[in-house]
Write a protein that holds these residues in place. Structure first.
Motif, PDB file in Angstrom:
ATOM      1  N   LEU A 179       0.827  -1.210   0.000  1.00  0.00           N
ATOM      2  CA  LEU A 179       0.000   0.000   0.000  1.00  0.00           C
ATOM      3  C   LEU A 179       0.860   1.259   0.000  1.00  0.00           C
ATOM      4  N   TYR A 194      -4.846   0.632 -11.395  1.00  0.00           N
ATOM      5  CA  TYR A 194      -5.727   1.782 -11.205  1.00  0.00           C
ATOM      6  C   TYR A 194      -6.461   2.127 -12.500  1.00  0.00           C
ATOM      7  N   THR A 205       0.992  -1.122 -10.487  1.00  0.00           N
ATOM      8  CA  THR A 205       0.075  -0.151  -9.881  1.00  0.00           C
ATOM      9  C   THR A 205      -0.720   0.624 -10.920  1.00  0.00           C
ATOM     10  N   GLY A 225      -0.247   5.713  -7.089  1.00  0.00           N
ATOM     11  CA  GLY A 225      -1.697   5.761  -6.944  1.00  0.00           C
ATOM     12  C   GLY A 225      -2.243   7.139  -6.631  1.00  0.00           C
ATOM     13  N   PHE A 226      -1.451   7.990  -5.964  1.00  0.00           N
ATOM     14  CA  PHE A 226      -1.957   9.327  -5.628  1.00  0.00           C
ATOM     15  C   PHE A 226      -2.205  10.166  -6.870  1.00  0.00           C
ATOM     16  N   PHE A 264       1.012   3.700  -3.373  1.00  0.00           N
ATOM     17  CA  PHE A 264       0.460   5.054  -3.277  1.00  0.00           C
ATOM     18  C   PHE A 264       1.351   6.071  -3.997  1.00  0.00           C
ATOM     19  N   CYS A 281      -6.160   9.119   4.720  1.00  0.00           N
ATOM     20  CA  CYS A 281      -4.712   8.905   4.654  1.00  0.00           C
ATOM     21  C   CYS A 281      -4.067   9.093   6.030  1.00  0.00           C
TER      22      CYS A 281
END
Length: 553
Positions: free
Chosen positions: A352, A504, A500, A359-360, A356, A452
Motif C-alpha cells: 500500500l 488503477y 500499480t 496511486g496518488f 500510493f 490517509c
C-alpha cells in the motif's frame, strides 16, 4: 571513525586494568605463594579485570572456574584457552548499560541514516511523468525506478544480518552507506541511459538494505524490551515517514522550472551524505560479541598471553552464516504461523505504501486537478498520522512499565506488544474503503486526506506491534525472522509497484481500494488471534524463547 576511537579507548582501559592488577599482585602475594609455582592470569570478563591465581595444577586438564567481584573465569577449554565475556547483566561494557544519553544519541544518528536511505526510495516518485518524457519510455516503465530500489533492498536484506554479525554493526552501516552514496550519484548523473539509471537505482536499494534491515537489531543491542516500547516507535517512524515525506519535497522540486526533476536525486545525495558523515564521526559499535572480541584482542596484545578468546572469534564464519540463512527463512515461514501471518500483514502495508507513490496521481491529482507539488503534499497526511502515533511512544513505555515490577529483570509478555495492532487493525480496511469510495470530485479533498491520516497511524502501529512481538518471541533468532520478512515485503512491493498504474487504470480508484480493503479485512483479526493463542504457539515452537525470557527492564 568513532568505532576506532571506541576501540582505542577500550585498549587503554584494559592497559590500566592490567597495570592495576599487576600492582595488586605484587603487593599481596607472598614469597611462599611464589614457591608453589602459582601463576596469575589477568581475567577480563566484561568491564573489570581481576586476577585468578592457580596453584600446582595442569591448566589443560581442569576446567577452572573462579569468581572475584562478580567476574568469572571459565576455562580452559580443550585448547587451553580462556573465554572473555560479560560479568553479568550490569556489566558496563554491555551497550544496554551505557548512559541513557549516549544511547539516545546513537538512536538519533541511526534514525537519521534510516530516514535518508528510506527517503531515496520515494524522492523521485513525483518525477515519473517528467522522467518518462526525458527518457522516451512509458510511465509504467519509469516505475521500474522505484521497483528496482525495492528489489535491491529485498536482495540485500538476505545477507545484511550475517554481515553485521560477522563484521559488526558499525562497519556494515558505514561501508554500505558509502557504496550507496556512489550509486545515488550515478543515478543523478545518468542523463542519457535509462538502463544505467535503473541499474544505479538497484544499487541504491542494495546498499540501503543494510541500514533498513538491521536497525532493529541495533535497538535490541542497546535497549531491553520495556525501554524498547519507547525506542522502537522512533526507529519505525524513520522507516515509515521518510517514503511519504520525500514526495512532498519531490513534488515541489519537479514543479520548480529552475531546478528540474533531477534535483530530487541531488537532494537525496546531500541528505544522505550529511547522515553518513554524522554516523562516521559519532556512531559507535553496539554489537556486544564484537566488543568482547576487541577486549580479547587487547588482552592478548598487552599480556602476551594468547589464551584469551571470544565467542565471536570462535563462532561461525560468514560463509557458514549465509548457508544457515539460506534455509532458515523458509523454515520460519513454513513452521511459524506468527512469522507467516504478521509477515503477510507487513507485506500488505508496504504494498500500500509504495503503490500510493503512483496511486496518488489517480486518487488526488486526476480527481481534484492538482499540480505535481500539490499531489506530493497529500503524502503529508500519511506522515502526520505516523507522527501522531509516534508521539504516543512515552505513553506506550509508561503502560509497559505499569505492567511490570519496577525492578531490573521484570518480565513483560510478548503478547503485550500486540495491543497497538489489535486497536489499529480494524481501522485499516476502514481507511481503505473510506479513501476509495470517498474519492469523488464533489466530495472535499479533506475527506481523502483524513483517510490517509488514519492509514499513516495504522501503518506504524501495526509495524511497531508486529516487529516488537517477533523480537520478544524469538529473541536472538528474531534477526532471521525479521530479515526474511524484510526480504519478502520489499520484493513483493517492488513487483506490485510496476503493476500499480495498470491496476488503477483498469479497476479505477474505487475498486482498487475495495480490493485492497478486502485483503485488509481478512488480516484484521490476526493481532487479536495471536494475543489469545500466542503463548500456546510459542510453547510449541522450536525457535521461540521461553515465557518472559529476555524481557528485562
Amino acid at each position: 571513525m568513532w568505532s576506532l576511537v571506541q576501540y582505542r579507548r577500550l585498549g587503554r582501559q584494559v592497559e590500566d586494568e592490567v597495570r592495576a592488577a599487576s600492582h595488586l599482585h605484587n603487593a599481596t602475594h607472598t614469597s611462599k605463594e611464589k614457591q608453589n609455582d602459582a601463576f596469575t592470569l589477568p581475567i577480563i570478563e566484561g568491564g573489570t579485570l581481576e586476577q585468578a591465581t592457580l596453584g600446582n595444577q595442569d591448566v589443560g586438564d581442569d576446567n577452572i572456574s573462579a569468581q572475584k567481584h562478580g567476574v568469572s573465569l571459565h576455562g580452559p577449554d580443550a585448547d587451553g584457552k580462556y573465554l572473555v565475556r560479560t560479568s553479568g547483566d550490569d556489566d558496563p561494557i554491555d551497550p544496554r548499560n551505557w548512559p541513557l544519553l549516549g544511547r539516545s544519541k546513537n538512536i538519533a544518528i541511526l534514525s537519521l541514516l534510516i530516514f535518508a536511505q528510506a527517503w531515496a526510495g520515494a524522492a523521485e516518485s513525483m518525477a515519473n511523468a517528467a522522467a518518462s518524457r526525458e527518457y522516451g519510455v512509458s510511465r509504467v516503465t519509469e516505475s521500474l525506478s522505484t521497483a528496482m530500489y525495492l528489489f535491491g533492498i529485498g536482495t540485500g536484506a538476505f545477507v545484511a544480518g550475517p554481515v553485521s554479525e560477522t563484521a559488526g554493526r558499525n562497519p556494515t552501516y558505514l561501508v554500505s552507506t558509502f557504496c550507496y552514496l556512489w550509486f545515488v550519484l550515478g543515478a543523478a548523473l545518468a542523463t542519457t541511459s535509462f538502463g544505467a539509471r535503473i541499474a544505479c537505482r538497484f544499487g541504491v536499494g542494495l546498499f540501503a538494505s543494510a541500514t533498513l534491515s538491521i536497525n532493529g537489531s541495533s535497538a535490541r543491542d542497546q535497549f531491553r524490551p520495556v525501554k524498547r516500547s519507547f525506542v522502537f516507535p522512533v526507529i519505525a517512524w524513520a522507516n515509515v515517514a521518510a517514503p511519504v515525506i520525500a514526495p512532498i519535497a519531490g513534488g515541489w522540486i519537479v514543479d520548480n522550472p529552475r531546478l528540474g526533476w533531477r534535483w530530487t536525486e541531488w537532494v537525496t545525495l546531500i541528505i544522505s551524505a550529511v547522515a553518513f558523515l554524522v554516523a562516521l564521526l559519532f556512531l559507535p559499535e553496539t554489537y556486544l560479541p564484537l566488543i568482547l572480541d576487541w577486549k580479547a584482542t587487547h588482552l592478548r596484545r598487552i599480556t602476551g598471553d594468547c589464551r584469551y578468546k571470544s565467542q565471536h572469534a570462535e563462532g561461525s564464519s560468514f560463509a557458514a552464516s549465509i548457508k544457515t540463512h539460506l534455509l532458515q527463512p523458509v523454515r520460519f515461514f513454513s513452521s511459524e504461523p506468527v512469522v507467516a501471518v504478521l509477515g503477510g500483514y507487513l507485506v500488505l502495508l508496504y504494498v500500500l505504501l509504495f503503490t500510493f507513490l503512483s496511486g496518488f496521481d489517480y486518487i488526488f491529482k486526476d480527481t481534484y486537478g492538482l499540480s505535481t507539488g500539490q499531489t506530493g503534499s497529500c503524502f503529508g497526511a500519511i506522515a502526520a498520522g505516523a507522527t501522531a502515533f509516534t508521539v504516543l511512544a512515552p505513553g506506550l513505555y509508561s503502560w509497559a512499565r505499569m505492567r511490570t515490577e519496577h525492578v531490573r529483570g521484570a518480565s513483560l509478555e510478548p503478547e503485550f506488544r500486540l495491543w497497538p495492532g489489535i486497536v489499529a487493525a480494524p481501522l485499516l480496511p476502514v481507511a481503505l474503503f473510506w479513501l476509495g469510495w470517498g474519492n469523488y470530485a464533489r466530495i472535499s479533498i479533506w475527506c481523502g486526506l483524513a483517510a490517509c491520516f488514519v492509514f499513516g497511524a495504522v501503518l506504524i502501529a501495526i509495524y511497531v506491534g508486529s516487529y516488537e512481538y517477533i523480537v520478544d518471541s524469538y529473541g536472538s533468532r528474531s534477526a532471521i525472522a525479521l530479515s526474511s520478512i524484510t526480504m519478502l515485503r520489499y520484493l513483493v512491493a517492488g513487483a506490485l509497484v510496476i503493476a500499480t498504474r495498470p491496476l488503477y487504470e483498469t479497476l479505477g480508484v474505487h475498486w482498487t481500494m475495495a480490493l485492497l480493503g478486502c485483503v485488509a479485512v481478512l488480516l484484521a483479526p490476526a493481532p487479536f488471534i495471536f494475543w489469545k493463542v500466542g503463548p500456546r504457539l510459542r510453547a510449541k515452537s522450536p525457535y521461540a524463547v521461553g515465557q518472559g525470557t529476555n524481557t528485562k527492564k
